[in-house]
Write an enzyme that holds these catalytic residues in place. Structure first.
Site, PDB file in Angstrom:
ATOM      1  N   SER A  21       0.815  -1.217   0.000  1.00 48.15           N
ATOM      2  CA  SER A  21       0.000   0.000   0.000  1.00 48.15           C
ATOM      3  C   SER A  21       0.850   1.270   0.000  1.00 48.15           C
ATOM      4  CB  SER A  21      -0.959  -0.028   1.177  1.00 48.15           C
ATOM      5  OG  SER A  21      -1.813   1.083   1.127  1.00 48.15           O
ATOM      6  N   ASP A  47      -4.081   5.962  -2.550  1.00 45.47           N
ATOM      7  CA  ASP A  47      -2.827   5.336  -2.117  1.00 45.47           C
ATOM      8  C   ASP A  47      -2.426   4.308  -3.187  1.00 45.47           C
ATOM      9  OD1 ASP A  47      -4.711   3.370  -1.614  1.00 45.47           O
ATOM     10  OD2 ASP A  47      -4.208   3.104   0.488  1.00 45.47           O
ATOM     11  N   ASP A  51      -2.293   0.982  -3.624  1.00 50.98           N
ATOM     12  CA  ASP A  51      -3.148  -0.135  -4.080  1.00 50.98           C
ATOM     13  C   ASP A  51      -4.613   0.301  -4.187  1.00 50.98           C
ATOM     14  OD1 ASP A  51      -3.403   0.114  -1.311  1.00 50.98           O
ATOM     15  OD2 ASP A  51      -3.732  -2.019  -0.980  1.00 50.98           O
ATOM     16  N   ASP A 108      -7.095   1.207  -2.385  1.00 48.83           N
ATOM     17  CA  ASP A 108      -8.275   0.818  -1.603  1.00 48.83           C
ATOM     18  C   ASP A 108      -8.764   1.977  -0.728  1.00 48.83           C
ATOM     19  OD1 ASP A 108      -6.179   0.737   0.174  1.00 48.83           O
ATOM     20  OD2 ASP A 108      -6.632  -1.238   0.994  1.00 48.83           O
TER      21      ASP A 108
END
Length: 452
Positions: free
Chosen positions: A97, A236, A238, A240
């Site tokens: 992340s 961010d 990734d 999510d």
């Protein structure tokens, strides 16, 4: 064997000393032995070490007898989506992340994309890793799996395409994976995207994608003003989590987005339950009630929120940390569904984002989360609770201590991962009171910490 990459909710560590292909291969084997999974989704983020770690992980999964469905470079939510949508036994996303560039990690789920964390299997996987392994009598097979089309269709199902109007929107992928999905969505939407740090690049030429850091916000904010955009969105690595900027380039606290999304979602569903965290609550409770829904408080953290949503069959769940969860998305968090819903609201209402948010900030001004490093967090929290609970209207321990008075309230909780105490304060329409109480609590925390 160094297993320090195993954390409470996922795996994260430095490459190669805390996480490397050799360890990833063993993690794959252990995952199958502990969960019994036969069909597993594997995806990975834009980090330079991710393809190699994902390959090794897949080798371990197959050696243990599981079939691997490789969805390639993606966001964490695509692993969640693919695992539930295709009724797989589990899914693993290789990602760290917003951690530093030389880190990597994994997020694991079981059937229906239920999270695998330390209290339901992650510690068992960790404990199994150092033990000897034997290959399964029959190796699992490997299959590349295309999920983008189904995923994009699913995302578009959350909004009424007919109500969308042309708007300029700034999108900042932070050189993470979000840009790839924006390019796919662009073909279906009337929006003109201004793309900032758009190319996926694991070298992170513009710094690690973490919009919660103030120094990372200016570029999105400036682009919104320069292009006269309706809003800005930053993700961010990734993707999510997504973060919002209004048409003036102002960064919007995640707390107010929870209320806005709850309201927008309940308008569609005509009621239902909404799960929220205990840090800041009044604005969310107010909006949910007005929209004919029921607000339910849950302990902070994705595993707790997802479980509570399942227990209550809630339509939406939100945390002020920019995690937003949706029942129809296997109760998982998405960084794409929220901005689509906010864009839809702007198109339908004809209002600006600032006008939608300003009224809420005025009604419930909040301090935002303030972190303080403290030697003995439990002691300080207990002392503050003892002092303030005397005249309080309500004291709750859903997560840390939440203490409520007629016109103001606060939540004080410990971090799960560091010696940090997190404070959130809000008031009913009284900014000076909120600021005064925030300063008072911070001074008291410092005094108690110094006393030791």
């Amino acid at each position: 064997m160094d297993l320090s990459c195993f954390k409470a909710y996922d795996l994260r560590g430095r490459v190669p000393d805390q996480l490397n292909p050799q360890l990833a291969e063993r993690i794959g084997r252990a995952y199958v032995e502990v969960t019994g999974a036969k069909r597993v989704i594997v995806g990975y983020d834009i980090r330079l070490s991710s393809p190699e770690i994902a390959d090794a992980l897949s080798s371990g999964l197959m050696a243990a007898g599981a079939d691997v469905f490789d969805i390639g470079l993606c966001g964490t939510e695509m692993v969640y989506f693919a695992t539930s949508h295709y009724k797989m036994d589990g899914g693993i996303m290789v990602t760290a992340s917003h951690n530093p560039r030389d880190h990597n990690g994994m997020k694991m789920v079981g059937p229906d994309s239920r999270p695998i964390s330390s209290d339901n299997g992650l510690n068992n996987i960790r404990d199994r890793v150092p033990e000897p392994f034997a290959d399964a009598p029959e190796q699992g097979r490997y299959e590349p799996w295309e999920v983008t089309t189904a995923y994009i269709d699913h995302l578009l199902g959350y909004v009424d395409a007919g109500s969308l109007k042309p708007k300029t929107i700034v999108v900042n992928a932070g050189n993470g994976g979000a840009g790839l999905i924006i390019d796919e969505l662009e073909q279906h939407l009337p929006f003109d995207f201004v793309k900032v740090h758009h190319e996926a690049d694991g070298h992170f030429p513009n710094g690690v994608p973490n919009p919660i850091l103030e120094e990372n916000r200016a570029v999105t904010s400036e682009a919104v003003i320069e292009y006269g955009a309706a809003m800005g969105i930053a993700w961010d690595g990734d993707y999510d989590r997504c973060f919002f900027f209004d048409e003036n380039g102002r960064f919007i606290e995640g707390y107010y987005i929870v209320g806005l999304l709850a309201d927008q979602f309940l308008r569609k569903t005509g009621g239902g339950k909404v799960i929220h965290d205990p840090r800041l609550t009044w604005n969310t409770i107010d909006l949910v009630k007005a929209a004919g829904g029921e607000a339910i408080e849950s302990k902070t953290g994705h595993a707790f929120i997802k479980q509570r949503m399942r227990d209550e069959d809630a339509v939406y769940g939100g945390e002020m940390s920019a995690h937003h969860y949706f029942r129809d998305f296997a109760y998982c968090d998405s960084g794409m569904i929220p901005w689509l819903l906010v864009a839809e609201r702007l198109c339908q209402s004809g209002e600006t984002l600032s006008s939608l948010i300003d009224a809420r900030i005025e009604a419930y001004p909040a301090s935002g989360e303030i972190n303080r490093t403290i030697a003995d967090p439990p002691k300080v929290i207990a002392a503050i609770e003892a002092k303030y609970s005397a005249g309080a209207k309500n004291v709750s321990h859903v997560d840390g201590a939440s203490i409520e008075f007629d016109n103001w309230r606060f939540n004080l909780r410990m971090s799960n991962t560091e010696p940090v105490v997190r404070l959130n304060v809000e008031s009913r329409g009284d900014i000076p009171l909120m600021k005064e109480k925030t300063a008072e609590l911070l001074a008291e925390m410092q005094r108690l910490d110094e006393e030791g």
